[in-house]
Design a protein around this motif. Sequence first.
Motif, PDB file in Angstrom:
ATOM      1  N   ALA A   1      -4.840  -4.741   4.652  1.00 15.12           N
ATOM      2  CA  ALA A   1      -3.577  -3.998   4.559  1.00 15.12           C
ATOM      3  C   ALA A   1      -3.585  -2.709   5.366  1.00 15.12           C
ATOM      4  CB  ALA A   1      -3.258  -3.697   3.096  1.00 15.12           C
ATOM      5  N   THR A   2      -4.749  -2.061   5.519  1.00 15.94           N
ATOM      6  CA  THR A   2      -4.798  -0.804   6.261  1.00 15.94           C
ATOM      7  C   THR A   2      -4.839  -1.008   7.769  1.00 15.94           C
ATOM      8  OG1 THR A   2      -7.203  -0.802   6.003  1.00 15.94           O
ATOM      9  CG2 THR A   2      -5.938   0.471   4.404  1.00 15.94           C
ATOM     10  N   LEU A   3      -4.968  -2.263   8.202  1.00 16.38           N
ATOM     11  CA  LEU A   3      -5.046  -2.550   9.636  1.00 16.38           C
ATOM     12  C   LEU A   3      -3.724  -3.031  10.221  1.00 16.38           C
ATOM     13  CD1 LEU A   3      -8.496  -4.344   9.587  1.00 16.38           C
ATOM     14  CD2 LEU A   3      -7.995  -2.238  10.826  1.00 16.38           C
ATOM     15  N   GLY A   4      -2.858  -3.559   9.374  1.00 11.91           N
ATOM     16  CA  GLY A   4      -1.587  -4.079   9.847  1.00 11.91           C
ATOM     17  C   GLY A   4      -1.018  -5.080   8.862  1.00 11.91           C
ATOM     18  N   LEU A   5      -0.052  -5.837   9.310  1.00 13.39           N
ATOM     19  CA  LEU A   5       0.578  -6.817   8.437  1.00 13.39           C
ATOM     20  C   LEU A   5      -0.396  -7.966   8.174  1.00 13.39           C
ATOM     21  CD1 LEU A   5       3.273  -7.465   7.012  1.00 13.39           C
ATOM     22  CD2 LEU A   5       3.873  -8.827   9.035  1.00 13.39           C
ATOM     23  N   PRO A   6      -0.768  -8.201   6.911  1.00 14.75           N
ATOM     24  CA  PRO A   6      -1.784  -9.216   6.606  1.00 14.75           C
ATOM     25  C   PRO A   6      -1.331 -10.621   7.009  1.00 14.75           C
ATOM     26  CG  PRO A   6      -1.460  -7.730   4.745  1.00 14.75           C
ATOM     27  CD  PRO A   6      -0.354  -7.452   5.704  1.00 14.75           C
ATOM     28  N   ASP A   7      -2.281 -11.398   7.512  1.00  8.92           N
ATOM     29  CA  ASP A   7      -1.978 -12.774   7.862  1.00  8.92           C
ATOM     30  C   ASP A   7      -2.113 -13.682   6.633  1.00  8.92           C
ATOM     31  OD1 ASP A   7      -4.687 -13.021   7.470  1.00  8.92           O
ATOM     32  OD2 ASP A   7      -5.160 -13.675   9.513  1.00  8.92           O
ATOM     33  N   ARG A   8      -1.952 -14.989   6.867  1.00  8.23           N
ATOM     34  CA  ARG A   8      -1.958 -15.935   5.760  1.00  8.23           C
ATOM     35  C   ARG A   8      -3.289 -15.917   5.002  1.00  8.23           C
ATOM     36  NH1 ARG A   8      -0.550 -22.401   6.348  1.00  8.23           N
ATOM     37  NH2 ARG A   8      -0.763 -22.935   4.137  1.00  8.23           N
ATOM     38  N   PHE A   9      -4.401 -15.827   5.741  1.00  8.25           N
ATOM     39  CA  PHE A   9      -5.716 -15.822   5.112  1.00  8.25           C
ATOM     40  C   PHE A   9      -5.880 -14.621   4.180  1.00  8.25           C
ATOM     41  CE2 PHE A   9     -10.136 -14.223   5.277  1.00  8.25           C
ATOM     42  CZ  PHE A   9     -10.773 -15.261   4.605  1.00  8.25           C
ATOM     43  N   ALA A  10      -5.506 -13.423   4.652  1.00  3.45           N
ATOM     44  CA  ALA A  10      -5.651 -12.213   3.833  1.00  3.45           C
ATOM     45  C   ALA A  10      -4.769 -12.280   2.589  1.00  3.45           C
ATOM     46  CB  ALA A  10      -5.312 -10.975   4.667  1.00  3.45           C
ATOM     47  N   ARG A  11      -3.555 -12.820   2.754  1.00  4.70           N
ATOM     48  CA  ARG A  11      -2.667 -12.934   1.593  1.00  4.70           C
ATOM     49  C   ARG A  11      -3.207 -13.950   0.585  1.00  4.70           C
ATOM     50  NH1 ARG A  11       1.126 -13.365   5.764  1.00  4.70           N
ATOM     51  NH2 ARG A  11       1.650 -15.496   5.133  1.00  4.70           N
ATOM     52  N   ARG A  12      -3.802 -15.023   1.112  1.00  6.73           N
ATOM     53  CA  ARG A  12      -4.339 -16.045   0.213  1.00  6.73           C
ATOM     54  C   ARG A  12      -5.537 -15.503  -0.576  1.00  6.73           C
ATOM     55  NH1 ARG A  12      -5.426 -19.582   3.710  1.00  6.73           N
ATOM     56  NH2 ARG A  12      -7.695 -19.634   3.713  1.00  6.73           N
TER      57      ARG A  12
ATOM     58  N   GLU B   1     -18.531  -3.585  14.583  1.00  8.88           N
ATOM     59  CA  GLU B   1     -17.747  -4.366  13.632  1.00  8.88           C
ATOM     60  C   GLU B   1     -17.081  -5.553  14.315  1.00  8.88           C
ATOM     61  OE1 GLU B   1     -15.578  -2.020  10.325  1.00  8.88           O
ATOM     62  OE2 GLU B   1     -15.518  -0.725  12.079  1.00  8.88           O
ATOM     63  N   THR B   2     -16.936  -6.627  13.567  1.00  3.30           N
ATOM     64  CA  THR B   2     -16.179  -7.784  14.045  1.00  3.30           C
ATOM     65  C   THR B   2     -14.706  -7.585  13.699  1.00  3.30           C
ATOM     66  OG1 THR B   2     -18.078  -9.227  13.666  1.00  3.30           O
ATOM     67  CG2 THR B   2     -15.915 -10.280  13.903  1.00  3.30           C
ATOM     68  N   PRO B   3     -13.823  -7.573  14.671  1.00  3.14           N
ATOM     69  CA  PRO B   3     -12.395  -7.359  14.365  1.00  3.14           C
ATOM     70  C   PRO B   3     -11.845  -8.453  13.464  1.00  3.14           C
ATOM     71  CG  PRO B   3     -12.831  -7.123  16.720  1.00  3.14           C
ATOM     72  CD  PRO B   3     -14.064  -7.719  16.113  1.00  3.14           C
ATOM     73  N   VAL B   4     -10.908  -8.086  12.623  1.00  2.00           N
ATOM     74  CA  VAL B   4     -10.229  -9.074  11.781  1.00  2.00           C
ATOM     75  C   VAL B   4      -8.785  -9.223  12.267  1.00  2.00           C
ATOM     76  CG1 VAL B   4     -11.655  -8.588   9.770  1.00  2.00           C
ATOM     77  CG2 VAL B   4      -9.542  -7.304  10.099  1.00  2.00           C
ATOM     78  N   LYS B   5      -8.194 -10.354  11.949  1.00  2.79           N
ATOM     79  CA  LYS B   5      -6.857 -10.661  12.438  1.00  2.79           C
ATOM     80  C   LYS B   5      -5.781 -10.102  11.516  1.00  2.79           C
ATOM     81  CE  LYS B   5      -8.158 -14.991  14.751  1.00  2.79           C
ATOM     82  NZ  LYS B   5      -7.928 -16.454  14.794  1.00  2.79           N
ATOM     83  N   VAL B   6      -4.745  -9.556  12.123  1.00  2.60           N
ATOM     84  CA  VAL B   6      -3.527  -9.187  11.403  1.00  2.60           C
ATOM     85  C   VAL B   6      -2.353  -9.693  12.231  1.00  2.60           C
ATOM     86  CG1 VAL B   6      -4.483  -7.168  10.232  1.00  2.60           C
ATOM     87  CG2 VAL B   6      -3.484  -6.904  12.502  1.00  2.60           C
ATOM     88  N   LEU B   7      -1.191  -9.775  11.614  1.00  2.00           N
ATOM     89  CA  LEU B   7      -0.011 -10.257  12.328  1.00  2.00           C
ATOM     90  C   LEU B   7       0.527  -9.185  13.262  1.00  2.00           C
ATOM     91  CD1 LEU B   7       1.845 -12.124   9.435  1.00  2.00           C
ATOM     92  CD2 LEU B   7       0.290 -13.062  11.170  1.00  2.00           C
ATOM     93  N   ASP B   8       1.104  -9.622  14.350  1.00  2.00           N
ATOM     94  CA  ASP B   8       1.653  -8.704  15.345  1.00  2.00           C
ATOM     95  C   ASP B   8       3.043  -8.258  14.887  1.00  2.00           C
ATOM     96  OD1 ASP B   8       2.214  -7.232  17.549  1.00  2.00           O
ATOM     97  OD2 ASP B   8       2.562  -8.934  18.882  1.00  2.00           O
ATOM     98  N   ALA B   9       3.074  -7.132  14.193  1.00  2.00           N
ATOM     99  CA  ALA B   9       4.355  -6.598  13.703  1.00  2.00           C
ATOM    100  C   ALA B   9       4.271  -5.084  13.675  1.00  2.00           C
ATOM    101  CB  ALA B   9       4.663  -7.134  12.303  1.00  2.00           C
ATOM    102  N   LYS B  10       5.345  -4.447  14.081  1.00  2.00           N
ATOM    103  CA  LYS B  10       5.371  -2.995  14.076  1.00  2.00           C
ATOM    104  C   LYS B  10       5.560  -2.478  12.651  1.00  2.00           C
ATOM    105  CE  LYS B  10       7.218  -2.555  18.763  1.00  2.00           C
ATOM    106  NZ  LYS B  10       8.327  -2.003  19.588  1.00  2.00           N
ATOM    107  N   PRO B  11       4.821  -1.422  12.279  1.00  2.00           N
ATOM    108  CA  PRO B  11       4.982  -0.891  10.922  1.00  2.00           C
ATOM    109  C   PRO B  11       6.332  -0.229  10.728  1.00  2.00           C
ATOM    110  CG  PRO B  11       3.575   0.538  12.228  1.00  2.00           C
ATOM    111  CD  PRO B  11       3.825  -0.697  13.055  1.00  2.00           C
ATOM    112  N   GLU B  12       6.833  -0.294   9.532  1.00  2.00           N
ATOM    113  CA  GLU B  12       8.077   0.376   9.195  1.00  2.00           C
ATOM    114  C   GLU B  12       7.847   1.889   9.174  1.00  2.00           C
ATOM    115  OE1 GLU B  12      11.151  -0.620   8.552  1.00  2.00           O
ATOM    116  OE2 GLU B  12      10.758  -2.741   8.940  1.00  2.00           O
ATOM    117  N   PRO B  13       8.808   2.679   9.647  1.00  2.66           N
ATOM    118  CA  PRO B  13       8.648   4.134   9.556  1.00  2.66           C
ATOM    119  C   PRO B  13       8.650   4.569   8.099  1.00  2.66           C
ATOM    120  CG  PRO B  13      10.880   3.554  10.224  1.00  2.66           C
ATOM    121  CD  PRO B  13      10.079   2.281  10.262  1.00  2.66           C
ATOM    122  N   PRO B  14       7.935   5.646   7.777  1.00  4.24           N
ATOM    123  CA  PRO B  14       7.898   6.103   6.379  1.00  4.24           C
ATOM    124  C   PRO B  14       9.281   6.492   5.881  1.00  4.24           C
ATOM    125  CG  PRO B  14       6.966   7.764   7.860  1.00  4.24           C
ATOM    126  CD  PRO B  14       7.157   6.523   8.666  1.00  4.24           C
TER     127      PRO B  14
END
Length: 327
Positions: free
Chosen positions: A50-61, A155-168
């Motif tokens: 969650a701190t790296l970006g929009l979680p992908d299917r694996f992270a959500r699962r 560190e081995t990079p982990v995958k996140v979805l390509d999406a821009k974060p929402e502004p606060p």
Amino acid sequence: MPGPACVAADTAWGMMSPREPWVNMLRTTIAAFSAGIGGADAITVLPFTATLGLPDRFARRIARNTELLLLEESNIAKVADPTAGAGGIEDVTEKLCRAAWALFQEIEQAGGTPAALEKGLIQAKVAAVRAEREAAVARRQDLLTGTNDYPALAETPVKVLDAKPEPPASYPSAVTFAPLPRFRLAEPFEQLREASDRTLAKTGARPKVFIANLGTLAEFNARAAFAKNFFEVGGIEAVSNDGFRSRDAMIAAYKTSGAKLACLCSTDAVYARDGVEAVRTLVAAGARVYLAGRPQEALKAAGVEAFIFAGCDALAALQATHRLIAS
């Protein structure tokens, strides 16, 4: 008649870190388990990325499966009171209830939550606790695995979805009180690692510290391991070795390392015997010298610029080290 409160718990954002994000799986599992035995009616587990970006299917699962495993494998929902009779848990619960009730009364005396927020009462109390926790993390009394302890620079990079974060979200202009800041405890150490990453991208190498071991392996090993861990949580690569047969060999290895900084590592007895000479030799070779151990005036006078030891302010020391290397 009043009924029991419905408690919905989320695993805390503040404990998450993008460094070694796999460790977040352990953090969220412990948090979800704690919420379950604490009586939460609903629990939401944050994905480990969650701190790296929009979680992908694996992270959500994985986040969803964390709850399912606790329910179906650990069966924590099948026991009405899992900690019944545990004196330590009951003592902590009693203290928590008393402290919470006292705080509720103080807020009510201030005129309720809106008035307490406008007066800054709640913000001040949160800030005091936050300062204590930040100090404990800075001194590594509270350990964040992968961040302020046991870092992995490669560190081995982990995958996140390509999406821009929402502004606060912005607060309405009618709000007249200071908002509570959103923060994570790991952020100050993450900033040091990010500075190291930028140096690596720019120059092809991370900031370095040469571990100047004195004496035998048995004498320097403990403090050499401590120093390596200490510097690498700040993104400063430790150039390790198995010790040296002579002072000339140590100086030759230091010059070959390309490091600007050297950290002496050994026992207090070896420092008393050889420390001053070793410090002066390293300084003469152009090194900025640190020492793993408690401050000693003779070694400081010889040229040691900083002492690192368990319980020191590691964050401040590492921030100063980055400035020293950059100077």
